[in-house]
Design a protein around this motif. Structure first.
Motif, PDB file in Angstrom:
ATOM      1  N   GLU A  92     -14.331   3.612  -8.220  1.00 44.75           N
ATOM      2  CA  GLU A  92     -14.032   4.229  -9.342  1.00 44.75           C
ATOM      3  C   GLU A  92     -12.588   4.337  -9.821  1.00 44.75           C
ATOM      4  OE1 GLU A  92     -16.281   7.945  -9.587  1.00 44.75           O
ATOM      5  OE2 GLU A  92     -18.123   6.972  -8.736  1.00 44.75           O
ATOM      6  N   GLN A  93     -11.851   4.846  -8.782  1.00 41.58           N
ATOM      7  CA  GLN A  93     -10.524   5.033  -9.262  1.00 41.58           C
ATOM      8  C   GLN A  93      -9.753   3.570  -9.639  1.00 41.58           C
ATOM      9  OE1 GLN A  93      -8.739   6.547  -5.439  1.00 41.58           O
ATOM     10  NE2 GLN A  93      -9.263   8.521  -6.358  1.00 41.58           N
ATOM     11  N   LEU A  94     -10.403   2.805  -8.768  1.00 41.84           N
ATOM     12  CA  LEU A  94      -9.654   1.182  -9.148  1.00 41.84           C
ATOM     13  C   LEU A  94     -10.135   0.944 -10.665  1.00 41.84           C
ATOM     14  CD1 LEU A  94     -10.558  -0.624  -5.801  1.00 41.84           C
ATOM     15  CD2 LEU A  94      -8.308  -0.076  -6.925  1.00 41.84           C
ATOM     16  N   MET A  95     -11.464   1.035 -10.966  1.00 38.86           N
ATOM     17  CA  MET A  95     -11.910   0.701 -12.226  1.00 38.86           C
ATOM     18  C   MET A  95     -10.898   1.420 -13.286  1.00 38.86           C
ATOM     19  SD  MET A  95     -14.991  -0.057 -13.745  1.00 38.86           S
ATOM     20  CE  MET A  95     -16.502   0.697 -13.425  1.00 38.86           C
ATOM     21  N   ASP A  96     -10.654   2.749 -13.003  1.00 35.68           N
ATOM     22  CA  ASP A  96      -9.831   3.489 -14.051  1.00 35.68           C
ATOM     23  C   ASP A  96      -8.572   2.881 -14.142  1.00 35.68           C
ATOM     24  OD1 ASP A  96     -11.772   5.179 -14.625  1.00 35.68           O
ATOM     25  OD2 ASP A  96     -11.162   6.987 -12.965  1.00 35.68           O
ATOM     26  N   ILE A  97      -7.867   2.552 -13.108  1.00 37.80           N
ATOM     27  CA  ILE A  97      -6.645   1.936 -13.480  1.00 37.80           C
ATOM     28  C   ILE A  97      -6.576   0.294 -13.574  1.00 37.80           C
ATOM     29  CG2 ILE A  97      -5.472   3.631 -11.781  1.00 37.80           C
ATOM     30  CD1 ILE A  97      -5.374   1.902  -9.425  1.00 37.80           C
ATOM     31  N   GLY A  98      -7.712  -0.098 -14.068  1.00 43.02           N
ATOM     32  CA  GLY A  98      -7.725  -1.531 -14.535  1.00 43.02           C
ATOM     33  C   GLY A  98      -7.926  -2.672 -13.424  1.00 43.02           C
ATOM     34  N   ALA A 124       0.962  -1.266   0.051  1.00 42.64           N
ATOM     35  CA  ALA A 124       0.060  -0.153   0.060  1.00 42.64           C
ATOM     36  C   ALA A 124       0.891   1.251   0.046  1.00 42.64           C
ATOM     37  CB  ALA A 124      -1.092   0.149   1.356  1.00 42.64           C
ATOM     38  N   HIS A 125       0.184   2.413  -0.295  1.00 44.63           N
ATOM     39  CA  HIS A 125       0.740   3.773  -0.034  1.00 44.63           C
ATOM     40  C   HIS A 125       1.319   3.785   1.633  1.00 44.63           C
ATOM     41  CE1 HIS A 125       1.998   7.694  -1.241  1.00 44.63           C
ATOM     42  NE2 HIS A 125       1.293   8.188   0.038  1.00 44.63           N
ATOM     43  N   ILE A 126       2.088   4.737   1.775  1.00 42.84           N
ATOM     44  CA  ILE A 126       2.325   4.825   3.188  1.00 42.84           C
ATOM     45  C   ILE A 126       1.332   5.317   4.061  1.00 42.84           C
ATOM     46  CG2 ILE A 126       3.254   7.111   2.768  1.00 42.84           C
ATOM     47  CD1 ILE A 126       5.569   6.388   4.774  1.00 42.84           C
ATOM     48  N   ASP A 127       0.988   4.507   5.340  1.00 42.17           N
ATOM     49  CA  ASP A 127       0.090   4.886   6.191  1.00 42.17           C
ATOM     50  C   ASP A 127      -1.157   4.432   5.784  1.00 42.17           C
ATOM     51  OD1 ASP A 127       1.513   6.172   8.287  1.00 42.17           O
ATOM     52  OD2 ASP A 127       0.877   7.905   8.029  1.00 42.17           O
ATOM     53  N   HIS A 128      -1.565   3.618   4.889  1.00 39.32           N
ATOM     54  CA  HIS A 128      -2.861   3.381   4.557  1.00 39.32           C
ATOM     55  C   HIS A 128      -3.441   2.250   5.449  1.00 39.32           C
ATOM     56  CE1 HIS A 128      -3.480   5.395   0.447  1.00 39.32           C
ATOM     57  NE2 HIS A 128      -2.902   6.165   1.195  1.00 39.32           N
ATOM     58  N   GLY A 129      -2.439   1.642   6.238  1.00 38.03           N
ATOM     59  CA  GLY A 129      -2.851   0.641   7.207  1.00 38.03           C
ATOM     60  C   GLY A 129      -2.619  -0.714   7.067  1.00 38.03           C
ATOM     61  N   ALA A 184       0.183   7.743  -5.037  1.00 37.33           N
ATOM     62  CA  ALA A 184       1.459   7.673  -5.741  1.00 37.33           C
ATOM     63  C   ALA A 184       1.975   6.461  -5.502  1.00 37.33           C
ATOM     64  CB  ALA A 184       2.523   8.648  -5.375  1.00 37.33           C
ATOM     65  N   GLN A 185       2.334   5.949  -4.271  1.00 33.06           N
ATOM     66  CA  GLN A 185       2.852   4.525  -4.029  1.00 33.06           C
ATOM     67  C   GLN A 185       1.634   3.253  -4.524  1.00 33.06           C
ATOM     68  OE1 GLN A 185       4.597   6.562  -1.517  1.00 33.06           O
ATOM     69  NE2 GLN A 185       5.763   6.947  -3.498  1.00 33.06           N
ATOM     70  N   THR A 186       0.544   3.866  -4.382  1.00 32.16           N
ATOM     71  CA  THR A 186      -0.486   2.712  -4.611  1.00 32.16           C
ATOM     72  C   THR A 186      -0.062   1.911  -6.015  1.00 32.16           C
ATOM     73  OG1 THR A 186      -1.990   4.155  -3.515  1.00 32.16           O
ATOM     74  CG2 THR A 186      -2.938   2.062  -4.536  1.00 32.16           C
ATOM     75  N   MET A 187      -0.124   3.247  -6.874  1.00 26.54           N
ATOM     76  CA  MET A 187       0.299   2.905  -8.359  1.00 26.54           C
ATOM     77  C   MET A 187       1.397   2.128  -8.441  1.00 26.54           C
ATOM     78  SD  MET A 187      -2.330   4.043  -9.966  1.00 26.54           S
ATOM     79  CE  MET A 187      -1.822   3.988 -11.565  1.00 26.54           C
ATOM     80  N   ALA A 188       2.597   2.629  -7.837  1.00 26.17           N
ATOM     81  CA  ALA A 188       3.768   1.934  -7.834  1.00 26.17           C
ATOM     82  C   ALA A 188       3.891   0.481  -7.413  1.00 26.17           C
ATOM     83  CB  ALA A 188       4.938   2.746  -7.060  1.00 26.17           C
ATOM     84  N   ASN A 189       3.023   0.262  -6.605  1.00 25.29           N
ATOM     85  CA  ASN A 189       3.060  -1.149  -6.038  1.00 25.29           C
ATOM     86  C   ASN A 189       2.177  -1.878  -6.923  1.00 25.29           C
ATOM     87  OD1 ASN A 189       4.517  -1.005  -3.589  1.00 25.29           O
ATOM     88  ND2 ASN A 189       2.917   0.164  -2.436  1.00 25.29           N
ATOM     89  N   ILE A 190       1.180  -1.416  -7.255  1.00 26.42           N
ATOM     90  CA  ILE A 190       0.367  -2.181  -8.071  1.00 26.42           C
ATOM     91  C   ILE A 190       1.311  -2.731  -9.628  1.00 26.42           C
ATOM     92  CG2 ILE A 190      -1.633  -2.243 -10.053  1.00 26.42           C
ATOM     93  CD1 ILE A 190      -2.843  -0.308  -8.363  1.00 26.42           C
ATOM     94  N   TYR A 191       2.031  -1.807 -10.201  1.00 23.80           N
ATOM     95  CA  TYR A 191       2.713  -2.068 -11.232  1.00 23.80           C
ATOM     96  C   TYR A 191       3.918  -3.073 -10.980  1.00 23.80           C
ATOM     97  CZ  TYR A 191       1.166   2.299 -13.422  1.00 23.80           C
ATOM     98  OH  TYR A 191       0.549   3.180 -13.904  1.00 23.80           O
ATOM     99  N   ILE A 220      -6.043   0.144   0.180  1.00 23.56           N
ATOM    100  CA  ILE A 220      -6.232   1.766  -0.124  1.00 23.56           C
ATOM    101  C   ILE A 220      -7.016   2.192   0.687  1.00 23.56           C
ATOM    102  CG2 ILE A 220      -7.139   3.206  -2.023  1.00 23.56           C
ATOM    103  CD1 ILE A 220      -7.019   0.181  -3.516  1.00 23.56           C
ATOM    104  N   ASP A 221      -6.371   3.602   1.579  1.00 23.08           N
ATOM    105  CA  ASP A 221      -7.212   4.108   2.308  1.00 23.08           C
ATOM    106  C   ASP A 221      -8.545   4.703   1.820  1.00 23.08           C
ATOM    107  OD1 ASP A 221      -7.842   6.588   3.890  1.00 23.08           O
ATOM    108  OD2 ASP A 221      -5.809   6.546   4.808  1.00 23.08           O
ATOM    109  N   ALA A 222      -9.614   4.436   2.141  1.00 23.99           N
ATOM    110  CA  ALA A 222     -10.862   4.741   1.964  1.00 23.99           C
ATOM    111  C   ALA A 222     -11.015   6.322   1.752  1.00 23.99           C
ATOM    112  CB  ALA A 222     -12.198   4.084   2.663  1.00 23.99           C
ATOM    113  N   ALA A 223     -10.408   6.942   2.504  1.00 22.58           N
ATOM    114  CA  ALA A 223     -10.571   8.209   2.429  1.00 22.58           C
ATOM    115  C   ALA A 223      -9.577   9.037   1.530  1.00 22.58           C
ATOM    116  CB  ALA A 223     -10.405   8.920   4.037  1.00 22.58           C
ATOM    117  N   GLN A 224      -8.257   8.640   1.514  1.00 17.63           N
ATOM    118  CA  GLN A 224      -7.299   9.111   0.584  1.00 17.63           C
ATOM    119  C   GLN A 224      -7.446   8.655  -0.800  1.00 17.63           C
ATOM    120  OE1 GLN A 224      -5.296  11.415   1.920  1.00 17.63           O
ATOM    121  NE2 GLN A 224      -6.086  10.870   4.032  1.00 17.63           N
ATOM    122  N   GLY A 225      -7.961   7.329  -1.179  1.00 22.86           N
ATOM    123  CA  GLY A 225      -8.006   6.924  -2.318  1.00 22.86           C
ATOM    124  C   GLY A 225      -6.444   6.440  -2.972  1.00 22.86           C
ATOM    125  N   VAL A 226      -6.592   6.308  -4.263  1.00 19.23           N
ATOM    126  CA  VAL A 226      -5.284   5.847  -4.751  1.00 19.23           C
ATOM    127  C   VAL A 226      -4.137   6.918  -4.642  1.00 19.23           C
ATOM    128  CG1 VAL A 226      -4.234   5.252  -6.978  1.00 19.23           C
ATOM    129  CG2 VAL A 226      -6.712   4.120  -6.249  1.00 19.23           C
TER     130      VAL A 226
END
Ligand code: GTP
Ligand code: SF4
Ligand code: MG
Lengths: 595, 414
Positions: A142-148, A13-18, A107-114, A99-105
């Motif tokens: 919705e954000q997840l959808m957008d990133i596939g 996850a991105h930092i601090d997302h839990g 920078a590191q969320t993306m990096a980690n997905i890749y 993914i933090d439900a308040a912060q959403g996707v």
């Protein structure tokens, strides 16, 4: 354990997302850890991790749940420790993407997905912190959808309240593929991490890909053919627990009296001496430090202590490098390479804490490539070693691609900041209606100054940053020298862009005036480029320093006060006749808003 | 790397050592009461109340009785009753104290006996009474003659009263000292000149001058931290000090210690003993005593102090109780056994405060060490920097060294 009863997964996850909190709940829910031993973010074992509330080192733990053996690896979210994530991924078949439900996707969320996709892992999206009033799971979907990523597969959870932990565990069992069953094959164990214990030697964190390993086996490292006898194998629960055997698909540790960490490199493959595997596992790319700074003992007599400390620390963290260097101002020390600023801070703090060292740390620098007029190409990480301007044909510096995520309203500020830091705009994309992803090409040297802090402050903490090394590019750079009392202090030299040199020089001189204490004489501080003075300030002479009142009841107090002043002086570096405090060497990197 | 630890807290019983006084000594008594706390002051004191004073007096007597056991040579060289505000205490009480002291110790005729007085609590009657009971020197905290600075300092007096008090004192005491504070926030050099000139009109035999130091745990400290009060710039502080030195010397004062000035024959004998590193016994909460090798510091807590020396802790059969029952009560917050290097350092920095400076001969006599063997290098550097002057086998602070004395003292620390 049969491989179809094993699941290996990590939490990313991105930092601090839990991540670590989610791991806590899974350990609790499955009774892996007793209530008594439970504490928040229990897998963050290091003091530093607990104090800062962040994960620095990946941590493995084995969970028994409904007849399954679940091997979980909690990973750090900070960009500096991305290599820890990629190592861990190689030991797994699946990943919980939190993914933090308040912060959403971010920078590191993306990096980690890749990264997860690169490793061909099954991704289970977890939308965490749904307990927060500001949680907006639909938007995250919705954000997840957008990133596939299939939003319907996402599990809503609250690690804080323990909501849907059972669903997550079930999903791990159902969706994460069982590891390949290689039990009949020759042993191949991937060393995905290691730890040095002064009694037992190297403790290798391994994922068994093929075969099995047990006590008294004769093993061999495939990279250098060195062989050892196994003293103990076991799993993490999360403390080490001995086991009779580690079988194919399992995650655990191997201890084999390996006294030299260099003989048990992370990424190496362990096999058996008598029945070696034909081929080693792919292993890892060696991480390359990106940020360099000089570490000097305040007291020159501590040089050997520092050297030993660095050696020992490197046993547990091969990602930082050190090489002896010397400075006219600071004496003998080491040029150390780090993955990033946080990594640098962590190492420094550990040195000061665990080895009781007082250090002077020079401002971080990147590695420059210089082509000299005579055609020779050199690499330099220490600004003090820059050749004369007249000898330089061209200078190249590392550039990164920076990705910044933020709510739309802060795009203006973020772009402005990037521009100020020599960023070149590349792309801008909407992740959803109001979240934007900006792409800039920027010199790494700008990112390792105050960029991150300023980004946070200008976007009220909403923007997140990820960056990746892009390549070297030519830049119009100059060396900015600082003269204190008319002497160049090599450890204060920096490399700056020519256009900004005047501004930087001026601001730096003023900052130094604030941190260097008054002396009994006037001290001029000058900034110079190629021998030309571009800025000057004076520190006036100290006029009065006397304890006027000193009677019988004051003597002890006064002596302690004097001792403190003396101690303070000891912590300074004497350059010529001027005592320069440690922080002066770090002020070089600050960029006040006034610049 | 770390400092050697030679400070042992006084809570483990038996093996503890305490002072031993083997020669005539100075005696300091701390009276921890004030009418109102001044916002810059970090001396230990509490609000005056008659009842507390009575309890304190009883405790003081018991402390005297207790300390007496550690004094082998029962002769006093000087007495200083400080505080706090001793002038708040009734004169007859002071007399009982002096009587008690003379019961234990010999007080040769002519011994300096100083009492610290606050202009707000002085009257003609009190001053006359002080003389009558044997006080032969008063030290009065004038601080300023400027209305607004007196207010700023929270002093319960005004310029008129300060003048009146000085007049009275000078009438009944030929030996007395007046304090001034300078380098006050917002003070101009001219303001200070006026203060000093005003004081000189009374021609006091002794003057102490202090720049305002802002200490932790004071109202001023908080104000400075929060930006409500601005410390004066070091330049002005230095300028005022230099002006004062010049002016006072011109007016026949001897600048005999960094902050102290006296007419011939009027140096503060008691304080001089401190600077000469001589032993002193100290009574009262927050007071510190010294026997030449060991220093004790009484706790800054009147309540605990009174409890420690309350009658139930100290009846005849229980003389030991003070030693052995200290698990919960202790009159000392610390006892520091000074090692030789520390003693040499303290000796040097105290002696260097005085105009006589430090004599190599005396140093050798005291420590059986050759001063130059230990410090010659440091002295050379300090001389080079014009901070120290060396003459006739002695060193002392130069004019510049007076202003930068800490830079000098530092060099003598172990
Ligand atoms: N409200 C709420 N807070 C949570 C939840 N999960 C975690 N947190 C809080 O979020 C903060 C970060 O939690 P961590 O578990 O340390 O996050 P992490 O992803 O492991 O962080 P790094 O390891 O540094 O990347 C902590 O203050 C947690 O208490 C949740 O479900 N709800
Ligand atoms: S300055 Fe004197 S009067 Fe004021 S509080 Fe301190 S001891 Fe009391
Ligand atoms: Mg974590």
């Amino acid at each position: 354990m049969q491989t179809n009863k094993i699941r290996n997964f990590c939490i990313i996850a991105h930092i601090d997302h839990g991540k670590s909190t989610l791991a806590d709940r899974m350990l609790e829910y499955t009774n892996t850890i007793t209530d008594r031993k439970m504490q928040e973010q229990v897998l963050d074992k290091m003091d530093l991790e607990r104090e800062r509330g962040i994960t620095i080192k990946a941590q493995a733990v084995t969970i028994n749940y409904q007849g399954y053996e679940l091997n979980l690896i909690d990973t750090p979210g900070h960009v500096d420790f991305a290599y820890e994530v990629s190592r861990s991924l190689a030991a797994c078949e699946g990943a919980l993407l939190v993914i933090d439900a308040a912060q959403g996707v971010e920078a590191q969320t993306m990096a980690n997905i890749y990264l997860a996709l690169e490793h061909d892992l099954e991704i289970i999206p977890i939308i965490n912190k749904i307990d927060l009033p500001s949680a907006n799971p639909d938007r995250v979907k919705e954000q997840l959808m957008d990133i596939g990523i299939e939003p319907d597969e996402a599990i809503l959870a609250s690690a804080k309240e323990g909501t849907n932990i059972d669903k997550i565990l079930d999903a791990v069992i159902e969706r994460v593929p069982a590891p390949y069953d290689g039990s009949k094959e020759a042993l191949r164990a991937l060393v995905f991490d290691s730890f040095y214990d002064s009694y037992q030697g190297v403790i290798a964190y391994v994922r068994i890909m093929n075969g099995s390993v047990k006590k008294n086996d004769k093993i061999m490292m495939m990279s250098n053919k060195k062989s050892y006898q196994v003293d103990e194998v076991g799993i993490f629960v999360p403390d080490m627990q001995e086991k009779a055997e580690l079988g194919s698909g399992e995650v655990g540790y191997v201890i084999a009296g390996i006294k030299d960490v260099r003989n048990c490199r992370v990424g190496d493959t362990i096999t058996k001496k008598d029945n070696p595997a034909a081929e080693a596992l792919p292993g890892y790319q060696k991480v390359k430090p990106m940020v360099f700074s000089g570490l000097y003992p305040t007291d020159n007599a501590d040089y050997e202590v520092l050297k030993e400390a660095l050696e020992k620390l490197q046993l547990n963290d091969a990602s930082f490098t050190y090489e002896p260097e010397s400075s006219e101002a600071l004496g003998f020390g080491f040029r150390c390479g780090f993955l990033g600023l946080l990594h640098m801070e962590v190492i420094q703090e550990r040195l000061e804490r665990e080895y009781d060292l007082d250090l002077v740390i020079t401002a971080p620098s990147v590695e420059y490539k210089i082509v000299k007029k005579n055609g020779k190409e050199i690499e330099i990480e220490n600004p003090a070693l820059f050749p004369e301007q007249s000898e330089i044909d061209k200078i190249m510096e590392p550039f990164v691609t920076a990705e910044l995520h933020m709510p739309e309203e802060y795009v203006g500020q973020a772009m402005e900041l990037c521009q100020e830091n020599r960023g070149e705009f590349k792309d801008m994309q909407y992740i959803d209606e109001d979240r934007v992803n900006l792409k800039y090409e920027m010199p790494l040297s700008e990112i390792i100054t105050e960029f991150f802090n300023q980004l946070k402050s200008r976007t009220r903490g909403y923007a997140t940053l990820d960056y990746e090394f892009e390549g070297y590019k030519e830049s119009n750079l100059v060396k900015l020298d600082i003269l204190v009392n008319n002497e160049v202090v090599d450890a204060l030299s920096t490399i700056v862009h020519e256009v900004n040199s005047y501004q930087h020089g001026n601001a730096l001189a003023r900052r130094l005036k604030k941190v260097i204490p008054k002396h009994m004489f006037k001290i001029p501080i000058q900034a110079a480029v190629s021998g030309k003075i571009i800025a000057r300030v004076n520190i006036p002479a100290l006029r009065k320093n006397v304890l006027q009142k000193c009677y019988g009841g004051d003597v002890s107090r006064k002596r302690k006060l004097l001792e403190k002043q003396k101690e303070g002086k000891k912590r300074m570096k004497k350059v010529g006749s001027v005592e320069i405090p440690q922080e002066a060497f770090m002020t070089v990197l600050e960029r006040g808003e006034d610049e | 790397m770390k400092n050697k630890k030679n400070i042992f807290k006084r809570n483990n019983r038996a093996e503890r050592k305490f002072i031993q006084i083997n020669k005539p000594f100075a005696l300091y008594i701390h009276i921890p009461f004030c009418a109102k706390k001044c916002p810059y002051c970090d001396f230990y004191s509490v609000k005056y109340s008659k009842e507390r004073v009575d309890q304190f007096w009883a405790a003081l007597f018991r402390e005297l009785e207790y300390l007496n056991k550690f004094v082998k040579f029962k002769q006093i060289r000087s007495i200083y009753i400080g505080g706090g505000t001793p002038s708040l205490i009734k004169t007859d009480k002071i007399l009982t104290l002096l009587n008690k002291i003379s019961y234990y110790f010999k007080i040769p005729p002519g011994t300096e006996i100083t009492l610290e007085a606050n202009p707000s609590s002085l009257s003609r009657e009190k001053i006359i009474n002080y003389r009558r009971i044997g006080i032969n020197r008063l030290s009065v905290g004038i601080q300023s003659f400027n209305e607004s600075f007196l207010k700023l300092l929270g002093r319960q007096t005004n310029p008129e009263n300060n003048k009146k008090v000085l007049e009275l004192i000078s009438k009944y005491f030929n030996n007395y000292s007046a304090d001034l504070i300078f380098a006050l926030p917002g003070q101009k050099i001219d303001d200070f000149k006026k203060d000093l000139d005003k004081l000189l009109e009374f021609n006091p035999p002794h003057i102490s001058l202090y720049n305002l130091e802002v200490h932790e745990n004071t109202v001023f400290y908080d104000k400075v931290k929060s930006g409500k009060l601005e410390i004066i710039n070091e330049e002005i502080d230095a300028e005022m000090y230099e002006y004062a030195v010049k002016t006072l010397v011109k007016n026949d004062y001897q600048h005999y210690e960094i902050s102290n000035f006296a007419k011939r024959g009027y140096r503060a004998q008691h304080n001089y003993l401190y600077w000469k590193y001589q032993p002193y016994l100290a009574l009262g909460p927050g007071a510190a005593g010294f026997d030449g090798k060991l220093r004790y510091q009484n706790i800054n807590d009147l309540e605990k102090y009174i409890n420690t020396y309350s009658s139930k802790n100290n009846n005849k059969s229980e003389n030991k109780s003070l030693n052995s029952n200290r698990n919960n009560i202790s009159p000392c917050s610390e006892i520091i056994k000074l090692d030789k290097a520390e003693r040499m350092a303290e000796y040097c920095f105290l002696k260097l405060r005085t105009a006589e400076g430090m004599s190599y001969f005396e140093f050798k006599k005291r420590f059986s060490e050759d001063f130059n063997k230990i410090y010659a290098g440091k002295v050379a550097v300090l001389k080079e920097k014009n901070l120290l002057i060396e003459k006739n086998e002695r060193i002392y602070l130069s004019r510049k060294g007076n202003l930068l004395a800490n830079e000098v003292f530092l060099q003598f620390l172990p």
